[in-house]
Scaffold this motif. Sequence first.
Motif, PDB file in Angstrom:
ATOM      1  N   PRO A  59       0.819  -1.229   0.000  1.00  0.00           N
ATOM      2  CA  PRO A  59       0.000   0.000   0.000  1.00  0.00           C
ATOM      3  C   PRO A  59       0.848   1.272   0.000  1.00  0.00           C
TER       4      PRO A  59
ATOM      5  N   SER B 152      -4.113  -1.567  -2.989  1.00  0.00           N
ATOM      6  CA  SER B 152      -5.078  -1.735  -1.914  1.00  0.00           C
ATOM      7  C   SER B 152      -4.618  -2.821  -0.954  1.00  0.00           C
ATOM      8  N   SER B 153      -4.986  -2.655   0.311  1.00  0.00           N
ATOM      9  CA  SER B 153      -4.559  -3.621   1.333  1.00  0.00           C
ATOM     10  C   SER B 153      -5.579  -4.735   1.488  1.00  0.00           C
TER      11      SER B 153
END
Length: 125
Positions: free
Chosen positions: A88, A124-125
Amino acid sequence: QVQLVESGGGLVQAGGSLRLSCAASGLTFRNFVMGWFRQAPGKEREFVAGITGTGGTTNYADSVKGRFTISRDNAKNTVYLQMSSLKPEDTAVYSCAARDSIFHIVEVPSGFKNWGQGTQVTVSS
């Protein structure tokens, strides 16, 4: 005039990969060190990777060593940034830049004369 056009950015999940491309025109490509920089919101632009005109030497920021690979194809006037194991914190606008030197890589934006418009990379995590 010199034009640098990046492509290949996008949205990817953490751990994924992306390959950025930067197509150059208006310059003798092999005579230019090429670099990739990135800028996250609220942060200064930072060096990511650089490559000499011959492609024989590369430099990387410590934060991307072992995960990113810079390469170039002088026949196609294109430089690439292969990004793997994305995190991220890699989220940023990535820009390529050209330095009027064949062999001397520098890691500061002021050392590069020509810049592309940038491409967004979001992890995105």
